[in-house]
Motif scaffolding. Structure first.
Motif, PDB file in Angstrom:
ATOM      1  N   ASP A  80       0.821  -1.211   0.000  1.00  0.00           N
ATOM      2  CA  ASP A  80       0.000   0.000   0.000  1.00  0.00           C
ATOM      3  C   ASP A  80       0.855   1.261   0.000  1.00  0.00           C
ATOM      4  N   LEU A  81       2.080   1.140   0.519  1.00  0.00           N
ATOM      5  CA  LEU A  81       3.016   2.272   0.569  1.00  0.00           C
ATOM      6  C   LEU A  81       4.050   2.187  -0.545  1.00  0.00           C
ATOM      7  N   GLY A  82       3.919   1.181  -1.412  1.00  0.00           N
ATOM      8  CA  GLY A  82       4.889   1.018  -2.483  1.00  0.00           C
ATOM      9  C   GLY A  82       6.233   0.535  -1.998  1.00  0.00           C
ATOM     10  N   GLY A  92      13.331  -6.378   5.084  1.00  0.00           N
ATOM     11  CA  GLY A  92      14.243  -7.467   4.773  1.00  0.00           C
ATOM     12  C   GLY A  92      14.069  -8.029   3.379  1.00  0.00           C
ATOM     13  N   ALA A  93      12.999  -7.635   2.669  1.00  0.00           N
ATOM     14  CA  ALA A  93      12.795  -8.078   1.278  1.00  0.00           C
ATOM     15  C   ALA A  93      13.325  -6.995   0.338  1.00  0.00           C
ATOM     16  N   THR A  94      13.426  -7.312  -0.923  1.00  0.00           N
ATOM     17  CA  THR A  94      13.992  -6.373  -1.893  1.00  0.00           C
ATOM     18  C   THR A  94      13.024  -5.979  -2.984  1.00  0.00           C
ATOM     19  N   GLU A  95      11.901  -6.681  -3.109  1.00  0.00           N
ATOM     20  CA  GLU A  95      10.931  -6.381  -4.142  1.00  0.00           C
ATOM     21  C   GLU A  95       9.572  -6.121  -3.517  1.00  0.00           C
ATOM     22  N   VAL A  96       8.835  -5.206  -4.112  1.00  0.00           N
ATOM     23  CA  VAL A  96       7.483  -4.921  -3.655  1.00  0.00           C
ATOM     24  C   VAL A  96       6.564  -6.034  -4.139  1.00  0.00           C
ATOM     25  N   THR A  97       5.948  -6.709  -3.232  1.00  0.00           N
ATOM     26  CA  THR A  97       5.010  -7.768  -3.579  1.00  0.00           C
ATOM     27  C   THR A  97       3.610  -7.180  -3.649  1.00  0.00           C
ATOM     28  N   PRO A  98       2.932  -7.298  -4.782  1.00  0.00           N
ATOM     29  CA  PRO A  98       1.575  -6.742  -4.878  1.00  0.00           C
ATOM     30  C   PRO A  98       0.668  -7.300  -3.787  1.00  0.00           C
ATOM     31  N   ARG A  99      -0.184  -6.433  -3.291  1.00  0.00           N
ATOM     32  CA  ARG A  99      -1.124  -6.866  -2.272  1.00  0.00           C
ATOM     33  C   ARG A  99      -2.085  -7.878  -2.873  1.00  0.00           C
ATOM     34  N   VAL A 136       6.731 -13.204  -0.372  1.00  0.00           N
ATOM     35  CA  VAL A 136       7.839 -12.265  -0.493  1.00  0.00           C
ATOM     36  C   VAL A 136       9.039 -12.969  -1.093  1.00  0.00           C
ATOM     37  N   PRO A 137       9.652 -12.461  -2.151  1.00  0.00           N
ATOM     38  CA  PRO A 137      10.766 -13.130  -2.791  1.00  0.00           C
ATOM     39  C   PRO A 137      12.020 -13.091  -1.949  1.00  0.00           C
ATOM     40  N   ALA A 138      12.895 -14.033  -2.221  1.00  0.00           N
ATOM     41  CA  ALA A 138      14.162 -14.072  -1.499  1.00  0.00           C
ATOM     42  C   ALA A 138      15.018 -12.880  -1.894  1.00  0.00           C
ATOM     43  N   ARG A 139      15.909 -12.492  -1.009  1.00  0.00           N
ATOM     44  CA  ARG A 139      16.750 -11.331  -1.248  1.00  0.00           C
ATOM     45  C   ARG A 139      17.990 -11.711  -2.046  1.00  0.00           C
ATOM     46  N   PRO A 140      18.171 -11.141  -3.229  1.00  0.00           N
ATOM     47  CA  PRO A 140      19.394 -11.419  -3.983  1.00  0.00           C
ATOM     48  C   PRO A 140      20.581 -10.675  -3.390  1.00  0.00           C
ATOM     49  N   ALA A 141      21.769 -11.201  -3.664  1.00  0.00           N
ATOM     50  CA  ALA A 141      22.974 -10.585  -3.105  1.00  0.00           C
ATOM     51  C   ALA A 141      23.140  -9.174  -3.610  1.00  0.00           C
ATOM     52  N   GLY A 142      23.476  -8.281  -2.700  1.00  0.00           N
ATOM     53  CA  GLY A 142      23.800  -6.917  -3.051  1.00  0.00           C
ATOM     54  C   GLY A 142      22.638  -6.031  -3.358  1.00  0.00           C
ATOM     55  N   ALA A 143      21.399  -6.500  -3.166  1.00  0.00           N
ATOM     56  CA  ALA A 143      20.237  -5.695  -3.512  1.00  0.00           C
ATOM     57  C   ALA A 143      19.935  -4.693  -2.414  1.00  0.00           C
ATOM     58  N   TRP A 144      19.192  -3.641  -2.820  1.00  0.00           N
ATOM     59  CA  TRP A 144      18.846  -2.578  -1.874  1.00  0.00           C
ATOM     60  C   TRP A 144      17.696  -3.030  -0.969  1.00  0.00           C
ATOM     61  N   SER A 145      17.714  -2.647   0.261  1.00  0.00           N
ATOM     62  CA  SER A 145      16.581  -2.888   1.161  1.00  0.00           C
ATOM     63  C   SER A 145      16.609  -1.859   2.274  1.00  0.00           C
TER      64      SER A 145
END
Length: 432
Positions: free
Chosen positions: A194-196, A201-208, A420-429
């Motif tokens: 809802d806040l985009g 701890g995740a790196t990608e926005v998961t659609p609601r 929620v997808p797994a966090r890839p190495a070096g990604a922003w969070s």
């Protein structure tokens, strides 16, 4: 200020959830300090009053899985607001009761439904949506809010009952529940999408996910699927014993049992409040350990140690508030709800994306055990004149729960994937 250093909104949601859980905890603290006042005023048997507590505990548990599904359908904010209103209504109406059936209606039904809608399935829903990293730690903190809040209220309620009567205590609890409603309405967010934002701890926005109809069908379907598995029954069996040996027995009958041995009610309530304070440290530490240690071993250790402490408790009552009783308070307090974080973690391991609803059913077993223990201990006291047998049975059952935990096996295949997808190495969070 860089984006990486901003406080993630997940922490605000967790803080509001914590306050809401504490606000709803007040009424669950009242039975132990109101048993004797209600018995003295209305002459109802302790078993009858304990039966009202049992209805409360049973509905508290049975409501949880449906509440988790309702939160998916209508949103966390609406469900929690309605739950707090039910707690306030049930607590406030008790001041007008004149018959035992009214006690069952107010204490049992109204407050049971309200507190059940904010049970540990609420914790699992919040942590499942908002956290990937530090999920076990946050689960422990929120659990402490509900469990410790219940016990920390005890000294205040005991003083109010002693100085102003039990009706004043009931009205204070109603006011506390209502006071939390504005915080929930203004600050409790539904989903990070809802806040985009990604979950913490995740790196990608998961659609609601879209709101799904049929909350009852969702809850029953999750139970039907889980009930076909061995881990569900092992977890539910252990958690039923957990409820029997905490909320049902100690939470309801410790104060009356201590009073039977000459301890003032306010002193006994103070000891239970200390249990609540040490519970905070114990459950937070358990959450930290859950992120690092096999949850099966943690549960086995917690249950075994609890059993030992309960087997020793009858002999400790004779010493009053001496050092031995204080050691029990510290030891038992650290173990009070330490079982919750590893149980939630195991539900996620075995049941994946359905974990919150399945945990609601496991928690229903917890409250079933609590309900049986609350009434059973009251009957033991009425028939035998003391609680000794109840403590010994509870201690033996706790050892049995340790065995059930050791029978759980590691899952050989992955559960259905979480949203929620797994966090890839070096990604922003975000970092909180």
């Amino acid at each position: 200020m860089t984006r990486a250093r901003r406080l993630h909104p997940a922490w605000t949601v967790a803080a509001v959830a914590f306050v809401a859980l504490v606000g709803a905890a007040g009424f669950r603290a009242t039975p132990s300090v109101l048993l004797h006042p209600l018995h003295a005023e209305f002459r109802w048997p302790l078993a009858t009053i304990s039966a009202a507590v049992s209805v409360n505990l049973l509905l508290y548990g049975l409501t949880a899985p449906f509440a988790a599904a309702l939160m998916e359908r209508f949103g966390i904010r609406r469900v929690v607001t309605c739950a707090l209103a039910l707690v306030a209504l049930g607590s406030g109406l008790t001041v007008f009761m004149t018959a035992s059936w009214q006690l069952i209606l107010c204490w049992g039904v109204l407050v049971g439904l309200g507190t059940g809608s904010m049970a540990l399935a609420f914790v699992a829903t919040v942590t499942g949506r908002w956290f990937v990293a530090r999920r076990g730690l946050v689960t422990g903190v929120l659990t402490a809010g509900g469990a410790a809040g219940q016990l920390v209220f005890l000294p205040l309620l005991a003083v109010l009952v002693r100085d102003h009567g039990w009706r004043t205590a009931a009205l204070v609890v109603a006011g506390a529940a209502l006071a939390v409603v504005p915080l929930v309405v203004w600050w409790l967010r539904e989903h990070p999408a809802d806040l985009g934002l990604p979950a913490y701890g995740a790196t990608e926005v998961t659609p609601r996910p879209p709101a799904a109809g049929g909350a009852a069908a969702r809850a029953v379907g999750a139970f039907t699927a889980a009930a076909r598995t061995r881990p569900f029954w092992l977890l539910a069996g252990g958690f039923a014993i957990c409820g029997a040996t905490t909320n049902g027995l100690v939470g309801t009958h410790f104060v009356p049992a201590a009073h039977d041995h000459g301890m003032p009610q306010t002193t006994a309530a103070g000891l239970l409040a200390l249990v609540g304070l040490f519970d905070i440290g114990g459950v937070v530490a358990s959450g930290w350990l859950t992120d690092r240690v096999d949850s099966r071993l943690l549960l086995a250790g917690y249950y075994a140690l609890r059993g030992l402490s309960l087997l020793l408790l009858p002999s400790l009552f004779t010493g009053g508030t001496g050092p031995s009783m204080l050691v029990f308070v510290v030891f038992y307090g650290l173990d009070w709800v330490a079982t919750v974080p590893p149980t939630v973690a195991l539900c996620r391991e075995y049941f994946g994306a359905s974990a919150a609803v399945v945990f609601g059913w496991v928690f229903a077993a917890h409250q079933f055990g609590a309900a049986v223990a609350a009434t059973g201990a009251g009957l033991v006291r009425d028939r035998l004149g003391d609680y000794a047998l109840a403590w010994y049975v509870a201690g033996a059952l706790s050892v049995g729960a340790a065995v059930l935990s050791l029978l759980l096996r590691r899952r050989r295949s992955l559960p259905p994937p979480l949203l929620v997808p797994a966090r890839p190495a070096g990604a922003w969070s975000y970092r909180g």
